[in-house]
Design an enzyme around this catalytic site. Structure first.
Site, PDB file in Angstrom:
ATOM      1  CB  SER A 126      35.858  63.449 -76.319  1.00  0.00           C
ATOM      2  OG  SER A 126      36.794  64.453 -76.659  1.00  0.00           O
TER       3      SER A 126
ATOM      4  CE1 TYR B 168      41.244  56.513 -75.233  1.00  0.00           C
ATOM      5  CE2 TYR B 168      43.196  55.272 -75.821  1.00  0.00           C
ATOM      6  CZ  TYR B 168      41.827  55.446 -75.865  1.00  0.00           C
ATOM      7  OH  TYR B 168      41.040  54.540 -76.531  1.00  0.00           O
TER       8      TYR B 168
END
Length: 616
Positions: free
Chosen positions: A271, A529
């Site tokens: 991504s 994240y």
């Protein structure tokens, strides 16, 4: 006639200068890294001209000039680390690298080597110990890199490195491996962080790393249909430079874009930061070629979409080197954006910021990139600032007074959202209007374009910082997940709680560190994240302790509704969790699929569910 020719030359020259300036001005908008080539570290992340180092016991500087953060002093980083981790930091605490890494003797299959020597040029294969070690690991810092630099190196390495220069040579080396029962491992940029390049210790056959970086050409660009075909070994930076010369971009912009390859993006299901506009890699790639021991896996005609049964391309995304070698791909390309604008927003809390992101997702007015960090990530970014000038220092104090005393923002709770808008001028104007008007309804306020641009630029320096703190015996690494909207805070709080408990259980000195951000949003949820770290001074086998803790945090994420991974893949460090996320029959079918493509398990890197082969 002469005057007409002269005039034409002058006009042509002026137009050429205009085009150059226009191209430069576009590149200047995104000058987050130097486009020039450079020498890479053998084992660390990135280029040898860039590293964090002490200028004095309290000040850190970044060498070189490759990045916007390069070349200036950082007087706040050491204090931030000390305060956050509750430790003392001294330059003489630096880990000492092992000067001569031990590399096992190569396990050579004589018949295979003789065939390679007879068929290929001498510079296309290497048994050099240094080359073999480089190709035997990725960038999993608290495992592969830690062991190579500071511990007992790797127990198993590749035995030969092979450099194909075209698809026919890939087919040839696969045929030879199949004939001589040799194990092949595809290698791209070496940036993998899931242990996918680690050689299985139990592998008794000769292991050959197939480095694809000489297969780095753009084969064609179809400007009428907005398509391009490129070889899988092309680096992201090179791909973007060459597309830009024609006025295009792929739009794929991962943190590793300088060093990772197109084939690697596909193999890990990657991504990028601008996926809102351009899509994740599975949306960017329309078709790719996978060469396996039993033949090619691909669709013969590239069309915008088709309904022709199960799509062969699905075997490529997330394949992690288990099926064969990806040699080329057809990707979507886009005209370079007419306009780009950066922005940032400050919210009084992470919860307020998440509420804004959820509401923004429903408007359809998404920017190319929008990322929300936790409060600790904001303070970390502030610790990376250079020492301000006198006037700038006064300005920052005034701004802080206004934010805290007038608006009531708590510096230990507030968060920042960084934004990149791009497209036509009209699109950018509309995005700007939508974003900033909606932010006010959620308690946010603009913090300026410069903070947005700086936040985006800092992304390319994170791995260098990771390697620097590892030198200081502070072990740190990232991991990610995707979660539904209603599980975001639950997952973040559960991970923090588990980390605190694990730190006590393993007698971690000081306090552990956890920061997180939401870099991607979807209709149904987000990517989170995480960056986790702790001081490892005095611990026995600190790398093992780190991974015991990281596995516990991964389990907590799964228990609270998160995914196993969002974009890093499975590799070897997460494969033990797969029975929790895939049914037994799913795993069986996948293994049988591999057997159909690779009946002799030539691609025996053993990632994901393929740690076992049907006969094992």
């Amino acid at each position: 006639m002469v005057e007409a020719v002269t005039l034409a030359i002058v006009v042509g020259a002026v137009f050429a200068i205009y085009l150059v300036k226009r191209r430069r001005s576009y590149r200047d908008l995104d000058a987050f890294y130097d486009l020039s080539e450079g020498e890479r570290f053998a084992h660390r992340w990135g280029y040898t001209d860039t590293r964090f180092e002490f200028e004095d016991p309290r000040t850190v500087k970044v060498t070189g000039s490759r990045y916007p953060i390069s070349g200036y002093r950082m007087p706040y980083l050491v204090s931030f680390l000390e305060d956050t981790l509750d430790i003392s930091i001294h330059p003489d605490d630096m880990n000492v690298e092992v000067e001569d890494q031990e590399v096992p003797e190569p396990n050579i299959n004589g018949g295979f080597l003789a065939s390679v020597q007879a068929r290929f040029k001498a510079d296309q294969y290497s048994r050099d110990a240094k080359e073999r070690l480089i190709h035997s690991h990725g960038q999993l810092s608290v495992d592969e890199i830690y062991r190579v630099l500071y511990s007992s190196s790797l127990k198993r390495t590749v035995d030969l490195v092979f450099y194909p220069e075209g698809e026919d040579e890939v087919r040839a080396v696969i045929e030879l491996a199949n004939e001589h029962n040799v194990c092949l491992v595809p290698y791209g940029g070496g940036t993998n962080v899931s242990g996918a390049l680690a050689c299985p210790v139990e592998e008794q056959r000769m292991i050959v790393s197939v480095d694809l970086r000489r297969m780095n050409r753009i084969l064609w660009i179809d400007q009428e249909n907005y398509l391009a075909c490129a070889e899988a070994g092309i680096l992201g930076k090179q791909l973007e430079v060459e597309l830009e010369r024609k006025g295009y971009t792929s739009g794929h912009d991962p943190d590793s874009v300088e060093l990772s390859t197109l084939g690697g993006w596909i193999a890990t299901n990657a991504s990028g930061m601008k996926k809102n506009r351009y899509g994740n890699i599975e949306e960017i790639v329309l078709e790719a070629t996978l060469v396996t021991p039993t033949g090619e896996i691909e669709t013969k005609h590239v069309t915008p979409r088709n309904s022709t049964g199960i799509q062969p391309r699905s075997f490529l995304f997330g394949s992690e080197g288990n099926f064969g070698i990806i040699t080329k791909a057809v990707i979507k390309v886009h005209h370079l954006p007419e306009a780009r604008k950066y922005g940032s927003l400050v919210f009084p809390s992470f919860e307020k910021g998440v509420g804004f992101l959820k509401a923004l997702r429903q408007t359809g007015g998404l920017p190319a990139s929008i990322r929300l960090g936790s409060n600790k990530e904001l303070r970390f970014a502030q610790a990376l600032k250079h020492e301000p000038t006198f006037l700038k220092g006064i300005k920052e104090k005034v701004q802080a007074f206004f934010m805290q005393k007038i608006l009531g923002f708590d510096p230990m709770q507030m968060v920042v959202c960084t934004i990149v808008m791009e497209g036509s001028k009209g699109e950018v104007r509309q995005q700007d209007k939508t974003i900033f008007s909606l932010a006010k309804k959620h308690g946010g306020m603009s913090a300026g374009a410069s903070i947005g641009k700086r936040g985006y630029a800092l992304t390319f320096g994170i791995a260098y910082i990771r390697d620097f703190v590892n030198e200081l015996q502070i072990l740190g690494e990232t991991f990610e997940t995707s979660v539904p909207w209603d599980k975001i805070h639950q997952v973040c709080q559960a991970v923090q709680k588990e980390l605190d408990e694990q730190a006590v259980r393993h007698h971690i000195p000081g306090k552990p560190y956890l920061q997180y951000r939401v870099p991607q949003t979807y209709h149904t949820g987000v990517c989170i994240y995480f960056t986790m770290g702790f001081c490892a001074k005095g611990l026995e086998r600190p790398d093992e302790v780190f991974h015991v803790i990281e596995r516990r945090l991964r389990q907590v994420i799964l228990d609270n509704g998160g995914s196993l991974s969002h974009h890093h893949g499975v590799g070897k460090i997460r494969q033990g969790f797969l029975p929790q996320v895939q049914t037994e029959n799913t795993i069986h079918v996948l293994r049988q699929t591999k057997k159909a493509m690779d009946p002799n398990n030539i691609f025996g890197i053993r990632n994901g569910v393929f740690h076992a082969f049907p006969e094992d």
